[in-house]
Design a protein around this motif. Structure first.
Motif, PDB file in Angstrom:
ATOM      1  N   GLN A   3       7.858   0.779   6.550  1.00  0.00           N
ATOM      2  CA  GLN A   3       6.645   0.388   5.844  1.00  0.00           C
ATOM      3  C   GLN A   3       5.376   0.427   6.710  1.00  0.00           C
ATOM      4  OE1 GLN A   3       5.972  -0.770   2.256  1.00  0.00           O
ATOM      5  NE2 GLN A   3       4.231   0.093   3.329  1.00  0.00           N
ATOM      6  N   ASP A  33      -0.152   2.925   3.198  1.00  0.00           N
ATOM      7  CA  ASP A  33      -0.732   1.822   2.442  1.00  0.00           C
ATOM      8  C   ASP A  33      -1.600   0.913   3.301  1.00  0.00           C
ATOM      9  OD1 ASP A  33       0.759   2.800   0.379  1.00  0.00           O
ATOM     10  OD2 ASP A  33       2.347   1.304   0.535  1.00  0.00           O
ATOM     11  N   MET A  49      -2.987  -2.896   4.339  1.00  0.00           N
ATOM     12  CA  MET A  49      -2.162  -4.075   4.595  1.00  0.00           C
ATOM     13  C   MET A  49      -3.047  -5.327   4.623  1.00  0.00           C
ATOM     14  SD  MET A  49       0.126  -4.778   8.047  1.00  0.00           S
ATOM     15  CE  MET A  49      -1.286  -4.455   9.112  1.00  0.00           C
ATOM     16  N   TYR A  69       1.616  -5.132   1.400  1.00  0.00           N
ATOM     17  CA  TYR A  69       1.112  -3.761   1.321  1.00  0.00           C
ATOM     18  C   TYR A  69       0.885  -3.425  -0.156  1.00  0.00           C
ATOM     19  CZ  TYR A  69       2.831  -3.274   6.128  1.00  0.00           C
ATOM     20  OH  TYR A  69       3.062  -3.430   7.473  1.00  0.00           O
TER      21      TYR A  69
END
Length: 642
Positions: free
Chosen positions: A99, A104, A106, A126
């Motif tokens: 991840q 993405d 955060m 996220y």
């Protein structure tokens, strides 16, 4: 100049040593004694591995990963079309080991103790995740081995100087790379998070003894982005194939040696295939001299890989272990959901509904462990809190005393999921225990009560096993679904026949209000299913049973949580775990079916190792893999002969 350089180096080393002797920052202290605050919103700086972390890697692209042959075989046979057929994969988020590397944004928030204002945890979220990942900083104990695995895992953190170190366990099976390179449910991670305003460096080290020969270390850099928002992510999985249902559910995959895309990357980038195939050796600088001497392929062909490393011999190594008698030294229990608990370590897992009506058991474990099972039930009964008072006047003179007077342990019913010895061995001993009091009238207690219940085929087979009379079912059912004659502990208990799965008499039990399903050995967290063809079991029936159970499940969000699964062996699961298990069996069935169609003998099928890439996860117990392959082969051969 040389002298100045040496002095500078020595001075620098002394300075670094002094930095290393600083006291560890105390959490919850004042002023400079507080840990570094990494909270805020962050945006990824996309300068590392842009191709992989953006559009995604190509098929067969394993360079940079210390993969073993089991991982290669899983990835070589992976077909990305699987994502469109699987409810699990459509909403599967990036796992913890991956991840931080994704694109993405955060958000990190502090969770403080309101009493002493001490930092308890960081909440990390996220864009495309099921919710906040909790990184606990308050020295809470780790989770039980029976605890459910999640995409994000269970994370504990501590500060060492200015660096936050996070250790995570209990993660679901996922991926090391998005082109099918798998990560095991035994994988764990250690992360190092360092702040150098306005940058945050996140280094992830993943340990996976099932699919990696060495830890893999990867990093990501973030920059503060105070105006970034983390929007909701309403992912709702749906069937994308017209007319598809559980009866024709499929798992797109390539048969071994038939994936036409594995040489695409070396041809495209004009690099040697050996480097693209990955492995620990190829990640070291010393391999460069070897790599530049290798030729790159000039045309794309269908690769016929061979797999020979230690990961290909897991099943044989398990079979070579000295046979040991079962040990029941560690019988433990854990809350599942509602008023349902799991008891493990007594053979097969036992589900126990514990409440005001008494105790209902699903299976009883092995006979030698029965006393410890009863002791565990006694502990659970004492642990159970009194029910909440209704919104009306209490009928008691002293409500607290009346509701806190612990009732004796009354075991009312045992439901058996199959005739397997490690699931039914404790029947007689528990039934004859002083704690066993079936529903009914004193003196005629067994009237109107399901004392020991099983599907009628299972009961018949148990009668042929030489069990004590008190261990044989007193009640049977023959329909597809049997409802217990009344609510028990304020919920319906349903028993469902799973025909021709392990045997012809398997059952699963659903606790409706608690939303818990006990599957018996139809689903095991870390073992292949013990299909017994001679007793009516089959691979088709096993997969059909898993499809039925999967359809009973609901997930909380993004393919995890919701309905709790108590497996026959191993830790608690959910629909995602059970779905992965079903998909694994579906892939193996297709492989062996093709071998049967090609008229291969059982010996030839075993030599071809159609389960090799899954053995590292499910084949580590003696004899499990060989028996499973033989059962699948026999059931498919019998079907073809009809």
């Amino acid at each position: 100049m040389k002298s100045f350089t040496q002095v500078g180096i020595v001075s620098g080393l002394v300075f670094l040593a002094l930095l290393g002797t600083r006291p560890v920052l105390a959490q919850g202290g004042k002023g400079d004694g507080s840990p570094t605050d990494i909270s805020g919103t962050w945006r990824k700086v996309g300068h590392e591995d842009t191709h992989e972390r953006g559009s995604g890697p190509d098929p067969g692209e394993y360079w940079g990963l210390p993969v073993n042959d089991a991982a290669r075989m899983r990835a070589d046979t992976y077909n990305e079309e699987w994502v469109s057929t699987s409810y699990i994969l459509q909403c599967r988020p990036h796992p913890t080991g991956y991840q931080p590397l994704g694109p993405d944004p955060m958000r990190i928030e502090q969770l403080m103790n309101p009493i002493n204002r001490q930092l308890i945890a960081y909440r990390v979220s996220y864009d495309e995740t099921p919710g906040d990942r909790m990184v606990w900083l308050d020295d809470r104990p780790g989770l039980s081995p029976l605890a459910m695995h999640t995409w994000e895992g269970f994370s504990k953190g501590r500060f060492k100087g200015d660096t936050l170190i996070i250790e995570s366990t209990h993660m679901k099976e996922a991926f090391h790379r998005r082109n099918g390179v798998p990560s095991s449910f035994r994988a764990r991670t250690i992360e190092h998070v360092s702040l150098d305003e306005p940058y945050l460096t996140w280094v992830v080290t993943t340990y996976d003894e099932d699919y990696l020969t060495e830890p893999v270390v990867r990093s990501a850099t973030y920059i503060r982005a105070p105006n970034v928002q983390i929007p909701p992510y309403p992912c709702a999985a749906q069937q994308e194939e017209i007319g598809a249902d559980a009866d024709n559910y499929r798992v797109p995959n390539y048969f071994m040696g038939e994936n036409p895309y594995l040489t695409e990357v070396p041809v495209k980038y004009k690099v040697p295939l050996e480097g693209v195939r990955g492995g620990a050796e190829t990640t070291y600088p010393e391999w460069h001299a070897k790599g530049i001497a290798l030729k790159a392929p000039t045309a794309q062909t269908t690769l016929k890989p061979t797999y020979t490393d230690a990961s290909t011999k897991v099943a044989e190594q398990a079979d070579a272990k000295p046979k040991q008698a079962p040990s029941y030294n560690k019988v433990e229990w854990l809350h599942a959901a509602g008023n349902v608990y799991v008891i493990a370590g007594a053979g097969g897992n036992i589900a126990a509904s514990v409440g005001g009506d008494g105790v209902l058991l699903v299976d009883s474990g092995a006979e030698p462990a029965a006393d410890k099972v009863i002791a565990a039930i006694e502990e659970i009964n004492k642990e159970s809190r009194p029910v909440e008072r209704p919104d009306s006047a209490s009928p008691f003179a002293d409500t607290w005393q009346a509701t806190h007077a612990a009732a004796p342990t009354n075991i009312r019913t045992i439901i058996n999921t199959s005739p397997l010895p490690d699931h039914i061995g404790g029947n007689a001993k528990i039934r004859n225990a002083k704690q066993f009091h079936p529903l009914g009238v004193l003196g005629e207690e067994e009237q109107g009560s399901e004392v020991i219940l099983a599907q009628e085929s299972a009961a018949k087979r148990m009668g042929e096993m030489g069990l004590p009379d008190d261990g044989i079912p007193t009640n049977t059912y023959f329909s597809q679904r049997y409802n217990m004659h009344r609510f028990f502990n304020n919920q319906a208990v349903q028993v469902m026949h799973m025909n021709n799965a392990l045997t012809d008499g398997d059952s699963v039990v659903m606790f409706r209000k608690s939303d818990v399903i006990a599957t018996g050995d139809i689903y095991n967290a870390d073992q292949y299913p013990p299909i017994d063809v001679d007793k009516g079991g089959s691979i088709d029936g096993e997969i059909t049973a898993l499809n039925k159970v999967f359809d009973l499940c609901v997930t909380e969000f993004m393919a995890q949580g919701g309905t709790v699964i108590i497996p026959g062996h191993g830790w608690l699961g959910d629909a995602a775990d059970l779905g992965y298990y079903r998909d694994m069996l579906t892939v193996i069935r297709e492989r062996i079916q093709k071998m049967v169609d090609n008229k291969m003998t059982l010996a030839q099928v075993k030599a071809a190792k159609p389960t090799m890439d899954y053995d590292v996860e499910y084949g580590r117990e003696p004899g499990v893999t060989a028996k499973f392959v033989e059962a699948v082969y026999k059931s498919l051969s019998a079907k073809k002969g009809k």
